[in-house]
Design a protein around this motif. Structure first.
Motif, PDB file in Angstrom:
ATOM      1  N   ILE A  96       0.840  -1.195   0.000  1.00 44.27           N
ATOM      2  CA  ILE A  96       0.000   0.000   0.000  1.00 44.27           C
ATOM      3  C   ILE A  96       0.876   1.246   0.000  1.00 44.27           C
ATOM      4  N   ALA A  97       1.924   1.238   0.816  1.00 38.70           N
ATOM      5  CA  ALA A  97       2.806   2.404   0.912  1.00 38.70           C
ATOM      6  C   ALA A  97       3.401   2.781  -0.437  1.00 38.70           C
ATOM      7  N   LEU A  98       3.668   1.773  -1.287  1.00 45.55           N
ATOM      8  CA  LEU A  98       4.208   2.043  -2.628  1.00 45.55           C
ATOM      9  C   LEU A  98       3.313   2.988  -3.415  1.00 45.55           C
ATOM     10  N   GLY A  99       2.019   2.798  -3.282  1.00 46.81           N
ATOM     11  CA  GLY A  99       1.085   3.611  -4.051  1.00 46.81           C
ATOM     12  C   GLY A  99       0.827   4.977  -3.452  1.00 46.81           C
ATOM     13  N   VAL A 100       1.121   5.134  -2.155  1.00 47.13           N
ATOM     14  CA  VAL A 100       0.826   6.385  -1.467  1.00 47.13           C
ATOM     15  C   VAL A 100       2.048   7.285  -1.379  1.00 47.13           C
ATOM     16  N   ALA A 121      -8.561   5.086  -7.861  1.00 47.19           N
ATOM     17  CA  ALA A 121      -7.830   3.826  -7.976  1.00 47.19           C
ATOM     18  C   ALA A 121      -6.635   3.892  -7.041  1.00 47.19           C
ATOM     19  N   ILE A 122      -6.332   2.798  -6.368  1.00 48.78           N
ATOM     20  CA  ILE A 122      -5.218   2.790  -5.428  1.00 48.78           C
ATOM     21  C   ILE A 122      -3.910   3.110  -6.147  1.00 48.78           C
ATOM     22  N   GLY A 123      -3.156   4.033  -5.572  1.00 48.92           N
ATOM     23  CA  GLY A 123      -1.875   4.414  -6.141  1.00 48.92           C
ATOM     24  C   GLY A 123      -1.953   5.455  -7.236  1.00 48.92           C
ATOM     25  N   VAL A 124      -3.168   5.876  -7.621  1.00 46.35           N
ATOM     26  CA  VAL A 124      -3.356   6.852  -8.699  1.00 46.35           C
ATOM     27  C   VAL A 124      -3.859   8.151  -8.081  1.00 46.35           C
ATOM     28  N   ALA A 125      -3.277   9.272  -8.484  1.00 51.13           N
ATOM     29  CA  ALA A 125      -3.589  10.547  -7.835  1.00 51.13           C
ATOM     30  C   ALA A 125      -4.924  11.136  -8.287  1.00 51.13           C
TER      31      ALA A 125
END
Length: 384
Positions: free
Chosen positions: A103-107, A303-307
């Protein structure tokens, strides 16, 4: 003509689920005081004599989970063993791990597939506003909150000395053919109380409180159901197990608007369940305040990881004075709807969350997402 009725409820700070929301948000605030960039997903469970706190937390610093839980219970009023849970006598357990590295990768900005800081999860969030009340909230949920606030004030001030922490309100409003509120049809109030008080006394005292809150113009042939079971001595986590995140409709619009399903409490602002729901409310409130619509619901999806949001939708329920497409375009052009943009615009890295965990997250006067920016309001007003 058939009546058009709509009902919303609210619950007190001593309701078992609200106890858990407050502990989760108190934990979040404690971490944000030490590290504004803390990643917190905190859940709480409470039952007779026991509080369990768990979650995934990554932060520079640490907190005393037991002290936080006990302070919240004490502040609410759970200070007597006869309530089935007390600040000094209950057990407090905690089990906490770090936030998932995936999760941290996407945030985290500069990591993952998308280099801009992205949403902490996929999901959809709704914000709503209407011109039924000065707060631009639906009347049923605002009255429900205001009644509960009045009851809690009477409990804390001891002006009604027999009240205990757990309480629930419910308000049914009748609407006319133009969807304007015309009267309150029914009010339900259940409040926990001491053993040595009669139901007649409770009914008289509580009805008097309600009449201090609800404008008499709405009290036309209104039915009152006060402690309709006849007794409410056992309550709070002793009466029902509490969990974080089980009062999402109380937290939002009382069922008047749609809900994406994500709870708020215990989540840091990188979780768009919380931050984007706050932003959607801010946008909807700006639109209604500008006068271009009487009602407005804003949906954001991520979407997770997308701004950038994958979709932005505005629904004015045919109350719009200009084309909805023009309103939608103005939203995307004038609001930064990326997670970082929302966090910075609303100032969400501060320890501000425990106060939001009861009496609703919206319709308040002490949070940034409820403040209407006059410049943006004017932009929408000029669409007409």
């Amino acid at each position: 003509m058939n009546k058009k009725l709509f009902t919303s409820e609210s619950v007190s700070s001593g309701h078992p689920d609200k106890v858990c929301d407050q502990i989760s948000d108190a934990v979040l605030d404690a971490f944000l005081k030490q590290d504004p960039n803390a990643r917190v997903a905190c859940e709480t469970f409470a039952t007779t004599g026991l509080v369990v706190v768990g979650g995934e937390i990554t932060a520079d610093g640490w907190v005393n989970f037991q002290e936080i839980a006990r302070n919240v219970l004490s502040d609410i009023g759970y200070t007597d063993e006869k309530y089935g849970i007390s600040a000094s006598g209950c057990s407090v357990l905690f089990t906490v791990d770090r936030q998932s590295a995936d999760i941290a990768l996407g945030v985290n900005e500069g990591e993952g597939e998308h280099k801009e800081a992205g949403a902490g999860d996929q999901g959809l969030m709704f914000g709503y506003a209407c011109n039924e009340t000065p707060e631009l909230m639906p009347l049923p949920i605002m009255l429900s909150h205001q009644i509960i606030k009045k009851v809690e004030e009477a409990r804390h001030s001891k002006s009604i000395p027999y009240l205990r922490p757990d309480a629930k309100s419910q308000v049914t409003v009748e609407y006319d053919e133009n969807d304007k509120p015309i009267r309150v049809d029914t009010i339900v109030l259940s409040t926990q109380h001491d053993e040595d008080v009669t139901q007649e006394t409770i009914k008289a005292d509580i009805e008097e409180l309600i009449r201090e809150v609800v404008n008499e113009k709405y009290l036309i042939d209104t039915k009152f159901h006060i402690n309709p079971t006849g007794q409410f001595i056992i309550g709070g986590p002793h009466g029902d197990t509490g969990l974080t995140g089980r009062k999402i409709i109380v937290d939002t619009y009382g069922g008047m608007a749609r809900h994406g399903g994500g709870a708020f409490s215990g989540k840091d602002p990188t979780k768009v369940d919380r931050s984007a729901a706050y932003m959607a409310r801010h946008v909807a409130k700006t639109i209604v305040a500008s006068g271009v619509a009487d009602k407005c619901e804003v949906q954001l999806a991520y979407a997770i990881g997308v701004a950038e949001p994958v979709s932005v939708r505005v629904d004015t329920f045919q109350t719009n004075k200009v084309a909805e497409t023009n309103i939608e375009n103005a939203v995307t052009q004038n609001f930064d709807l990326t997670p970082n943009g929302i966090i910075e615009f609303l100032g969400l890295r501060k320890p501000i969350y425990r106060k939001t965990s009861y009496h609703g997250h919206f319709g308040r006067n002490d949070v940034s997402w409820e403040m209407v920016d006059e410049n943006k309001k004017q932009i929408f007003a000029e669409l007409k």
